[in-house]
Design a protein around this motif. Structure first.
Motif, PDB file in Angstrom:
ATOM      1  N   UNK A   6      95.694  26.046  32.543  1.00 56.97           N
ATOM      2  CA  UNK A   6      94.984  25.630  31.333  1.00 56.97           C
ATOM      3  C   UNK A   6      94.958  24.109  31.282  1.00 56.97           C
ATOM      4  N   UNK A   7      94.127  23.556  30.421  1.00 58.69           N
ATOM      5  CA  UNK A   7      94.084  22.109  30.238  1.00 58.69           C
ATOM      6  C   UNK A   7      95.255  21.664  29.369  1.00 58.69           C
ATOM      7  N   UNK A   8      95.767  20.475  29.670  1.00 58.29           N
ATOM      8  CA  UNK A   8      96.826  19.895  28.845  1.00 58.29           C
ATOM      9  C   UNK A   8      96.143  19.015  27.791  1.00 58.29           C
ATOM     10  N   UNK A   9      95.732  19.638  26.710  1.00 58.24           N
ATOM     11  CA  UNK A   9      95.070  18.904  25.641  1.00 58.24           C
ATOM     12  C   UNK A   9      96.106  18.180  24.781  1.00 58.24           C
ATOM     13  N   UNK A  10      95.667  17.207  24.031  1.00 61.24           N
ATOM     14  CA  UNK A  10      96.595  16.366  23.269  1.00 61.24           C
ATOM     15  C   UNK A  10      97.235  17.089  22.093  1.00 61.24           C
ATOM     16  N   UNK A  11      96.665  18.208  21.699  1.00 55.23           N
ATOM     17  CA  UNK A  11      97.255  18.966  20.598  1.00 55.23           C
ATOM     18  C   UNK A  11      98.177  20.081  21.081  1.00 55.23           C
ATOM     19  N   UNK A  12      98.404  20.156  22.382  1.00 55.45           N
ATOM     20  CA  UNK A  12      99.241  21.237  22.919  1.00 55.45           C
ATOM     21  C   UNK A  12     100.688  21.103  22.446  1.00 55.45           C
ATOM     22  N   UNK A  13     101.173  19.875  22.348  1.00 52.80           N
ATOM     23  CA  UNK A  13     102.528  19.613  21.859  1.00 52.80           C
ATOM     24  C   UNK A  13     102.415  18.967  20.479  1.00 52.80           C
ATOM     25  N   UNK A  14     102.811  19.668  19.415  1.00 50.43           N
ATOM     26  CA  UNK A  14     102.738  19.092  18.065  1.00 50.43           C
ATOM     27  C   UNK A  14     103.606  17.838  17.951  1.00 50.43           C
ATOM     28  N   UNK A  15     103.111  16.855  17.246  1.00 57.40           N
ATOM     29  CA  UNK A  15     103.882  15.625  17.058  1.00 57.40           C
ATOM     30  C   UNK A  15     105.061  15.871  16.139  1.00 57.40           C
ATOM     31  N   UNK A  16     104.856  16.628  15.091  1.00 63.42           N
ATOM     32  CA  UNK A  16     105.909  16.900  14.110  1.00 63.42           C
ATOM     33  C   UNK A  16     106.998  17.775  14.727  1.00 63.42           C
ATOM     34  N   UNK A  17     108.233  17.282  14.678  1.00 63.75           N
ATOM     35  CA  UNK A  17     109.336  17.981  15.329  1.00 63.75           C
ATOM     36  C   UNK A  17     109.622  19.355  14.736  1.00 63.75           C
ATOM     37  N   UNK A  18     109.318  19.531  13.466  1.00 61.45           N
ATOM     38  CA  UNK A  18     109.625  20.800  12.799  1.00 61.45           C
ATOM     39  C   UNK A  18     108.644  21.908  13.158  1.00 61.45           C
ATOM     40  N   UNK A  19     107.558  21.564  13.843  1.00 67.36           N
ATOM     41  CA  UNK A  19     106.549  22.548  14.225  1.00 67.36           C
ATOM     42  C   UNK A  19     106.889  23.091  15.614  1.00 67.36           C
ATOM     43  N   UNK A  20     107.101  24.392  15.702  1.00 66.81           N
ATOM     44  CA  UNK A  20     107.438  25.000  16.989  1.00 66.81           C
ATOM     45  C   UNK A  20     106.211  25.205  17.862  1.00 66.81           C
ATOM     46  N   UNK A  21     106.449  25.348  19.141  1.00 61.39           N
ATOM     47  CA  UNK A  21     105.384  25.695  20.089  1.00 61.39           C
ATOM     48  C   UNK A  21     106.032  26.349  21.296  1.00 61.39           C
ATOM     49  N   UNK A  22     105.227  27.013  22.101  1.00 62.58           N
ATOM     50  CA  UNK A  22     105.730  27.744  23.249  1.00 62.58           C
ATOM     51  C   UNK A  22     105.667  26.862  24.492  1.00 62.58           C
ATOM     52  N   UNK A  23     106.822  26.574  25.078  1.00 57.88           N
ATOM     53  CA  UNK A  23     106.868  25.696  26.252  1.00 57.88           C
ATOM     54  C   UNK A  23     106.150  26.316  27.446  1.00 57.88           C
ATOM     55  N   UNK A  24     105.944  27.638  27.418  1.00 59.51           N
ATOM     56  CA  UNK A  24     105.163  28.261  28.501  1.00 59.51           C
ATOM     57  C   UNK A  24     103.754  27.683  28.569  1.00 59.51           C
ATOM     58  N   UNK A  25     103.202  27.273  27.423  1.00 65.42           N
ATOM     59  CA  UNK A  25     101.865  26.684  27.429  1.00 65.42           C
ATOM     60  C   UNK A  25     101.861  25.360  28.189  1.00 65.42           C
ATOM     61  N   UNK A  26     102.946  24.607  28.051  1.00 70.09           N
ATOM     62  CA  UNK A  26     103.056  23.342  28.783  1.00 70.09           C
ATOM     63  C   UNK A  26     103.200  23.611  30.281  1.00 70.09           C
ATOM     64  N   UNK A  27     104.033  24.576  30.626  1.00 73.68           N
ATOM     65  CA  UNK A  27     104.196  24.925  32.044  1.00 73.68           C
ATOM     66  C   UNK A  27     102.867  25.376  32.636  1.00 73.68           C
ATOM     67  N   UNK A  28     102.116  26.182  31.886  1.00 77.47           N
ATOM     68  CA  UNK A  28     100.817  26.659  32.370  1.00 77.47           C
ATOM     69  C   UNK A  28      99.827  25.509  32.568  1.00 77.47           C
ATOM     70  N   UNK A  29     100.005  24.431  31.803  1.00 81.42           N
ATOM     71  CA  UNK A  29      99.119  23.282  31.930  1.00 81.42           C
ATOM     72  C   UNK A  29      99.529  22.352  33.066  1.00 81.42           C
ATOM     73  N   UNK A  30     100.695  22.631  33.667  1.00 80.79           N
ATOM     74  CA  UNK A  30     101.187  21.810  34.781  1.00 80.79           C
ATOM     75  C   UNK A  30     101.100  22.563  36.105  1.00 80.79           C
ATOM     76  N   UNK A  31     101.603  23.792  36.125  1.00 81.59           N
ATOM     77  CA  UNK A  31     101.690  24.567  37.365  1.00 81.59           C
ATOM     78  C   UNK A  31     100.330  25.124  37.774  1.00 81.59           C
ATOM     79  N   UNK A  32     100.182  25.398  39.070  1.00 82.74           N
ATOM     80  CA  UNK A  32      98.998  26.101  39.554  1.00 82.74           C
ATOM     81  C   UNK A  32      98.869  27.425  38.800  1.00 82.74           C
TER      82      UNK A  32
END
Length: 509
Positions: A259-285
């Protein structure tokens, strides 16, 4: 009357090739495959060369003495096989069983070949204990050789049924343990023994079942639905690793990220959760991430992926689970995976979004300091090419555990909104200014004062300042992170991998 040696040989050999009718029916009811069918699924067709097939052939009812061993190709690569036959005395060990396993581990040590352990065994035959248990070539030699093999060649275990008593240590010494749901179990003492010895009434699943071990104890790594899936997972895992410590992992054709690593993939606000798998998918083949221990300590994600066709190990905090805080189990999970990657020349990418280690009396009593030190030991000792990415925050000892600048990564880089600090703004302000804040009676004035303190604190830890002070090596925009990692890991391939001259450390395990 003269003996018919041809007939005797034929009968003895054929007894090792197919299970008795009743045994086959039992396997079918258990949704299990016969031992040779398991091997056939694992190895390349026609490549299996068996050793000691006629072990204990003069003893009727013990074909191959309950274990099949030999050499084969797995996806074109040489490997060794040890496979229990549960249709022979429940896969239990006799003296010849042990001798066959010892011999195959000796071949592994001599030729530096990986071993696939296909385990389904009730343990030692008590009636044979003098022959198999205490001697120099007794069962203990198996474990001794496994320890010698650790870090030298991959040891991969598919656990299809029980692995009881001392035999449970075979999986324990393997790098990966895949357990078949509903059938696999491992335990030092059975439920019946537990009731007799310590008065505990417990089911087999509670004592040592697949789901318990893959989610609670961490002794199991992956849960498979059946024998076929277990073998496929074993082959998939092997595809990321070299055959020995002296080789490099296989290379594959590169493919784009998932997937694309868009700028909204990682929320700036620390209290907002997100799934790190999305980041891995934006890095790995795309579709190459192979997660290990997904159900155990899920606040930390570890696994292999391909980056431009090259194997990489990912160690990533998971903000979606417990905020990504490091616990005793997640520290253990990380340490073992890091040691695995370093042993087999797999570069490491740390994806850091960590508030630190968990605090409180419960984790202190569980030894979190010791376990955290274990993880930091593994991070320190690893000499493979390594890049640490501050994805959102790195607070306290979490920065150290995720391979911060002090641990000699080949690069420590950050996304533009990342933060590095001893602790988060709220905790820091509360720790330093609590009494003064409480003295301000007016609510509006208090809020303004805290807001001013926070602004000052965040200015102090601004990521641009840290880059200017050479604390981090680069600030990388999200859309460029994958290419930056590929370039940095490639540049680090020729690094000197010496860490320290000594026999070995004394890790805080």
């Amino acid at each position: 009357m003269s003996r018919d040696h041809w007939t005797e040989f034929k009968v003895a050999r054929e007894a090792t090739m197919t299970p008795p009718e009743k045994a086959a029916e039992k396997l079918a009811k258990q949704n299990k495959l016969y031992v040779r069918d398991r091997i056939a699924l694992l190895v390349d067709e026609g490549s299996f060369v068996e050793e000691a097939q006629l072990a204990n052939a003069l003893n009727p009812g013990l074909p191959a003495d309950g274990v099949v061993t030999g050499r084969a190709l797995v996806e074109g690569r040489p490997a060794l096989i040890v496979a229990n036959d549960p249709t022979v005395k429940a896969g239990s060990w006799g003296a010849r069983t042990v001798e066959k396993i010892v011999r195959i581990t000796e071949v592994a040590l001599r030729d530096e070949l990986p071993i696939f352990w296909l385990i389904d065994s009730a343990g030692a035959r008590i009636t044979d204990q003098v022959d198999l248990f205490p001697g120099r070539r007794g069962a203990g030699r198996i474990f001794h050789n496994q320890v010698a093999l650790s870090g030298k060649v991959p040891q991969i275990c598919c656990l299809f049924g029980p692995s009881a008593a001392g035999g449970a240590y075979i999986p324990a010494f393997c790098d990966l343990v895949i357990m078949v749901d509903g059938n696999a179990s491992m335990y030092l003492g059975s439920p019946r023994m537990a009731e007799m010895v310590v008065g505990e009434k417990v089911t087999l699943e509670e004592m040592g079942g697949a789901r318990m071990h893959t989610s609670v104890s961490g002794c199991g790594d992956l849960l498979a639905s059946d024998d076929t899936e277990a073998i496929e997972l074993a082959k998939q895992y092997f595809s990321y690793l070299p055959g020995s410590w002296q080789s490099q992992p296989p290379s594959y054709d590169a493919s784009p990220a998932g997937r694309d690593f868009t700028r909204d993939l990682v929320p700036v606000e620390e209290s907002v959760g997100f799934d790190i798998h999305d980041v891995i998918d934006a890095i790995a083949d795309a579709d190459t991430f192979f997660e290990i221990k997904p159900a155990y300590a899920p606040e930390l994600v570890v696994g292999f992926g391909l980056l431009a066709g090259q194997t990489v190990g990912f160690v990533a905090n998971q903000p979606a689970v417990k905020g990504g805080v490091l616990f005793v189990d997640s520290a253990d999970k990380a340490a073992r995976f890091i040691w695995l990657c370093d042993a087999f020349n797999v570069p490491l990418v740390y994806l850091c979004d960590v508030p630190g280690f968990m605090i409180g009396s419960e984790v202190e009593r569980a030894g979190i300091i010791r376990h955290g030190a274990k993880m930091i030991t593994a991070v320190s000792e690893a000499t493979v090419p390594t890049v640490s990415v501050i994805v959102r925050k790195a607070y306290g000892a979490g920065l150290y555990a995720m391979c911060g600048p002090g641990f000699s990564p080949d690069a420590c880089i950050a996304l533009p909104t990342a933060k590095i600090a001893v602790m988060g703004p709220e905790a820091a302000i509360n720790a330093v200014y609590y009494n003064k804040i409480q003295e301000i009676a007016d609510e509006t004035e208090r809020v303004e004062y805290v807001s001013k303190l926070r602004e000052e604190y965040e200015t102090d830890i601004d990521i641009l300042r840290l880059a200017a002070d050479l604390v981090i090596d680069a600030i990388v925009e999200p859309e460029n992170l994958r290419d930056d990692l590929i370039a940095r890991l490639a540049a680090a391939q020729t690094k000197n991998r010496h860490f320290s001259t000594k026999r070995h450390g004394v890790p805080p395990v």
